[in-house]
Design a protein around this motif. Structure first.
Motif, PDB file in Angstrom:
ATOM      1  N   ILE A  27       0.791  -1.081   0.046  1.00  0.00           N
ATOM      2  CA  ILE A  27      -0.262   0.001  -0.066  1.00  0.00           C
ATOM      3  C   ILE A  27       0.879   1.063   0.140  1.00  0.00           C
ATOM      4  CG2 ILE A  27      -1.787   1.014   1.151  1.00  0.00           C
ATOM      5  CD1 ILE A  27      -2.575  -1.643   0.235  1.00  0.00           C
ATOM      6  N   ARG A  28       0.916   2.174  -0.984  1.00  0.00           N
ATOM      7  CA  ARG A  28       1.742   3.165  -1.211  1.00  0.00           C
ATOM      8  C   ARG A  28       1.125   4.269  -0.744  1.00  0.00           C
ATOM      9  NH1 ARG A  28       2.773  -0.603  -5.396  1.00  0.00           N
ATOM     10  NH2 ARG A  28       5.190  -0.808  -5.828  1.00  0.00           N
ATOM     11  N   VAL A  29       1.823   5.119   0.368  1.00  0.00           N
ATOM     12  CA  VAL A  29       1.217   6.105   0.815  1.00  0.00           C
ATOM     13  C   VAL A  29       2.344   7.252   0.861  1.00  0.00           C
ATOM     14  CG1 VAL A  29       0.325   7.140   2.877  1.00  0.00           C
ATOM     15  CG2 VAL A  29      -0.076   4.743   2.422  1.00  0.00           C
ATOM     16  N   GLY A  30       1.839   8.358   0.498  1.00  0.00           N
ATOM     17  CA  GLY A  30       2.591   9.675   0.329  1.00  0.00           C
ATOM     18  C   GLY A  30       1.880  10.985   1.143  1.00  0.00           C
ATOM     19  N   ASN A  31       2.550  11.910   1.082  1.00  0.00           N
ATOM     20  CA  ASN A  31       2.085  13.359   1.687  1.00  0.00           C
ATOM     21  C   ASN A  31       0.909  13.965   0.726  1.00  0.00           C
ATOM     22  OD1 ASN A  31       1.710  15.234   3.584  1.00  0.00           O
ATOM     23  ND2 ASN A  31       3.341  16.779   2.505  1.00  0.00           N
ATOM     24  N   ASP A  42       0.422  14.799  12.073  1.00  0.00           N
ATOM     25  CA  ASP A  42      -1.087  14.956  12.814  1.00  0.00           C
ATOM     26  C   ASP A  42      -1.380  13.438  13.155  1.00  0.00           C
ATOM     27  OD1 ASP A  42      -3.687  15.335  12.900  1.00  0.00           O
ATOM     28  OD2 ASP A  42      -4.154  16.224  11.150  1.00  0.00           O
ATOM     29  N   PRO A  43      -1.467  13.138  14.305  1.00  0.00           N
ATOM     30  CA  PRO A  43      -1.905  12.165  14.777  1.00  0.00           C
ATOM     31  C   PRO A  43      -3.235  11.591  14.260  1.00  0.00           C
ATOM     32  CG  PRO A  43      -0.917  13.200  16.558  1.00  0.00           C
ATOM     33  CD  PRO A  43      -1.193  14.216  15.584  1.00  0.00           C
ATOM     34  N   ALA A  44      -4.245  12.510  14.001  1.00  0.00           N
ATOM     35  CA  ALA A  44      -5.330  12.121  13.424  1.00  0.00           C
ATOM     36  C   ALA A  44      -5.455  11.700  12.066  1.00  0.00           C
ATOM     37  CB  ALA A  44      -6.640  13.570  13.486  1.00  0.00           C
ATOM     38  N   SER A  45      -4.545  12.392  11.228  1.00  0.00           N
ATOM     39  CA  SER A  45      -4.291  11.829   9.955  1.00  0.00           C
ATOM     40  C   SER A  45      -3.880  10.612   9.806  1.00  0.00           C
ATOM     41  CB  SER A  45      -3.464  12.862   9.058  1.00  0.00           C
ATOM     42  OG  SER A  45      -3.065  12.432   7.854  1.00  0.00           O
ATOM     43  N   VAL A  46      -2.879  10.043  10.688  1.00  0.00           N
ATOM     44  CA  VAL A  46      -2.268   8.830  10.747  1.00  0.00           C
ATOM     45  C   VAL A  46      -3.411   7.814  11.318  1.00  0.00           C
ATOM     46  CG1 VAL A  46      -0.688   7.257  11.901  1.00  0.00           C
ATOM     47  CG2 VAL A  46      -0.172   9.501  11.251  1.00  0.00           C
ATOM     48  N   GLU A  47      -4.350   8.065  12.139  1.00  0.00           N
ATOM     49  CA  GLU A  47      -5.235   7.439  12.657  1.00  0.00           C
ATOM     50  C   GLU A  47      -6.314   6.906  11.287  1.00  0.00           C
ATOM     51  OE1 GLU A  47      -5.934   5.353  14.866  1.00  0.00           O
ATOM     52  OE2 GLU A  47      -4.381   5.943  16.419  1.00  0.00           O
ATOM     53  N   ALA A  48      -6.466   8.202  10.627  1.00  0.00           N
ATOM     54  CA  ALA A  48      -7.312   8.049   9.573  1.00  0.00           C
ATOM     55  C   ALA A  48      -6.851   7.218   8.427  1.00  0.00           C
ATOM     56  CB  ALA A  48      -7.813   9.550   8.953  1.00  0.00           C
ATOM     57  N   LEU A  49      -5.614   7.241   8.278  1.00  0.00           N
ATOM     58  CA  LEU A  49      -5.100   6.234   7.134  1.00  0.00           C
ATOM     59  C   LEU A  49      -5.296   4.634   7.617  1.00  0.00           C
ATOM     60  CD1 LEU A  49      -3.059   5.713   4.817  1.00  0.00           C
ATOM     61  CD2 LEU A  49      -1.174   5.777   6.523  1.00  0.00           C
ATOM     62  N   PHE A  50      -4.856   4.511   8.948  1.00  0.00           N
ATOM     63  CA  PHE A  50      -5.020   3.023   9.219  1.00  0.00           C
ATOM     64  C   PHE A  50      -6.482   2.640   9.300  1.00  0.00           C
ATOM     65  CE2 PHE A  50      -0.760   3.373  11.349  1.00  0.00           C
ATOM     66  CZ  PHE A  50      -0.252   2.273  10.811  1.00  0.00           C
ATOM     67  N   ALA A  51      -7.383   3.716   9.433  1.00  0.00           N
ATOM     68  CA  ALA A  51      -8.761   3.123   9.351  1.00  0.00           C
ATOM     69  C   ALA A  51      -9.203   3.008   7.933  1.00  0.00           C
ATOM     70  CB  ALA A  51      -9.704   4.556   9.959  1.00  0.00           C
ATOM     71  N   GLY A  54      -7.137  -0.598   6.721  1.00  0.00           N
ATOM     72  CA  GLY A  54      -7.495  -1.645   7.200  1.00  0.00           C
ATOM     73  C   GLY A  54      -6.201  -2.218   8.006  1.00  0.00           C
ATOM     74  N   LYS A  55      -6.824  -3.437   8.467  1.00  0.00           N
ATOM     75  CA  LYS A  55      -5.430  -4.192   8.957  1.00  0.00           C
ATOM     76  C   LYS A  55      -4.359  -4.699   7.963  1.00  0.00           C
ATOM     77  CE  LYS A  55      -7.018  -5.174  13.298  1.00  0.00           C
ATOM     78  NZ  LYS A  55      -6.130  -5.117  14.709  1.00  0.00           N
ATOM     79  N   ALA A  56      -3.249  -4.578   8.495  1.00  0.00           N
ATOM     80  CA  ALA A  56      -1.765  -4.889   7.937  1.00  0.00           C
ATOM     81  C   ALA A  56      -0.810  -5.541   8.656  1.00  0.00           C
ATOM     82  CB  ALA A  56      -1.454  -3.546   7.478  1.00  0.00           C
ATOM     83  N   ASP A  57      -0.060  -6.109   7.969  1.00  0.00           N
ATOM     84  CA  ASP A  57       0.774  -7.026   8.440  1.00  0.00           C
ATOM     85  C   ASP A  57       2.347  -6.099   8.807  1.00  0.00           C
ATOM     86  OD1 ASP A  57      -0.402  -9.638   8.563  1.00  0.00           O
ATOM     87  OD2 ASP A  57      -0.331  -8.958   6.304  1.00  0.00           O
ATOM     88  N   ALA A  58       2.456  -5.014   8.491  1.00  0.00           N
ATOM     89  CA  ALA A  58       3.702  -4.227   8.524  1.00  0.00           C
ATOM     90  C   ALA A  58       3.378  -2.809   7.844  1.00  0.00           C
ATOM     91  CB  ALA A  58       4.883  -4.620   7.601  1.00  0.00           C
ATOM     92  N   VAL A  59       4.192  -1.893   8.571  1.00  0.00           N
ATOM     93  CA  VAL A  59       4.339  -0.341   8.241  1.00  0.00           C
ATOM     94  C   VAL A  59       5.680  -0.019   8.181  1.00  0.00           C
ATOM     95  CG1 VAL A  59       3.777   0.427  10.588  1.00  0.00           C
ATOM     96  CG2 VAL A  59       3.339   1.647   8.625  1.00  0.00           C
ATOM     97  N   GLN A  90       7.122   9.898  13.187  1.00  0.00           N
ATOM     98  CA  GLN A  90       7.377   8.425  13.042  1.00  0.00           C
ATOM     99  C   GLN A  90       6.745   7.748  14.303  1.00  0.00           C
ATOM    100  OE1 GLN A  90      10.822   7.074  10.750  1.00  0.00           O
ATOM    101  NE2 GLN A  90      11.751   8.579  11.601  1.00  0.00           N
ATOM    102  N   VAL A  91       6.967   8.319  15.243  1.00  0.00           N
ATOM    103  CA  VAL A  91       6.187   8.029  16.649  1.00  0.00           C
ATOM    104  C   VAL A  91       4.836   7.765  16.380  1.00  0.00           C
ATOM    105  CG1 VAL A  91       5.876   8.711  19.253  1.00  0.00           C
ATOM    106  CG2 VAL A  91       8.176   8.805  18.176  1.00  0.00           C
ATOM    107  N   ASN A  92       4.056   8.983  15.881  1.00  0.00           N
ATOM    108  CA  ASN A  92       2.545   8.963  15.715  1.00  0.00           C
ATOM    109  C   ASN A  92       2.263   7.564  14.838  1.00  0.00           C
ATOM    110  OD1 ASN A  92       2.330  11.379  16.811  1.00  0.00           O
ATOM    111  ND2 ASN A  92       2.416  12.513  14.871  1.00  0.00           N
ATOM    112  N   VAL A  93       3.076   7.199  13.932  1.00  0.00           N
ATOM    113  CA  VAL A  93       2.625   5.842  13.138  1.00  0.00           C
ATOM    114  C   VAL A  93       2.991   4.722  13.990  1.00  0.00           C
ATOM    115  CG1 VAL A  93       3.293   4.438  11.226  1.00  0.00           C
ATOM    116  CG2 VAL A  93       3.359   6.978  10.856  1.00  0.00           C
TER     117      VAL A  93
END
Length: 199
Positions: A27-31, A42-51, A54-59, A90-93
């Motif tokens: 899953i390719r993600v950029g700014n 932005d912690p909210a943006s990180v949470e929204a990305l994971f939502a 969905g579930k993943a095995d690695a980031v 990175q800590v947020n992720v």
């Protein structure tokens, strides 16, 4: 495995994504580019990305901004760029990944050679890279559910020498494809709490 690569459109992220994609769903993600977008500061943006993903095995995080400039002129606001983006981004992720990765999943963050080998005008980068590595070592002993965390510390890239070469006299540049191998080792391997040097 399903692997989220944040910073997938950058030089390192692109090389990592291409190599991982030979065996895994990437899953390719950029700014602003990529399949998905995220502002890691932005912690909210990180949470929204994971939502959304969905579930993943690695980031994997191959992203993070820092300010370069002389110590005599650097301001708290300029230092804040690296603290807020490359460190806390990175800590947020990693914090969000605790809740969204499958059991036994992995987190791979990025520091850099100047964490160990400071350069002129790189005080912010040295400070932030050292802090990222400290976080990795400490987080590894507390992550739940068999989750792993590692970091990659690359030297200056061959592909970046035109822009950054004057700051890295005496450093041996490395190709992004070689750096990508360390990320593969982190994602597909068994280690945790490690920082892989690609110097």
């Amino acid at each position: 495995m399903k692997v989220i690569v944040i910073g997938a459109t950058g030089t390192i992220g692109k090389a990592v994504s291409e190599q991982l994609a030979t065996r895994h769903e990437v899953i390719r993600v950029g700014n602003t580019n990529g399949q998905y977008h995220v502002d890691i500061a932005d912690p909210a943006s990180v949470e929204a990305l994971f939502a959304r993903v969905g579930k993943a095995d690695a980031v994997v995080v191959a992203a993070g901004n820092v300010h370069f400039g002389p110590l005599s002129e650097i301001t708290p606001q300029q230092l804040h760029i690296g603290l807020q983006h490359k460190l806390m981004g990175q800590v947020n992720v990693a914090l969000a990944a605790q809740r969204h990765l499958n059991d036994g999943g992995s987190i791979t963050l990025t520091s850099g050679i100047v964490g160990d080998e400071p350069i002129r005008y790189g005080v912010s980068a040295t400070m932030v890279n050292a802090a990222v590595e400290g976080f990795i070592r400490a987080a590894a002993i507390e992550l739940p559910r068999g989750l792993r965390i590692n970091g990659i510390s690359p030297s200056v890239l061959q592909e970046s020498m035109e822009a950054y070469g004057p700051y890295f006299h005496g450093f041996e540049p490395v190709p992004a494809t070689r750096v990508a191998q360390a990320y593969i080792k982190s994602v597909d391997g068994l280690h945790t709490g490690r920082v892989y040097h690609v110097w």
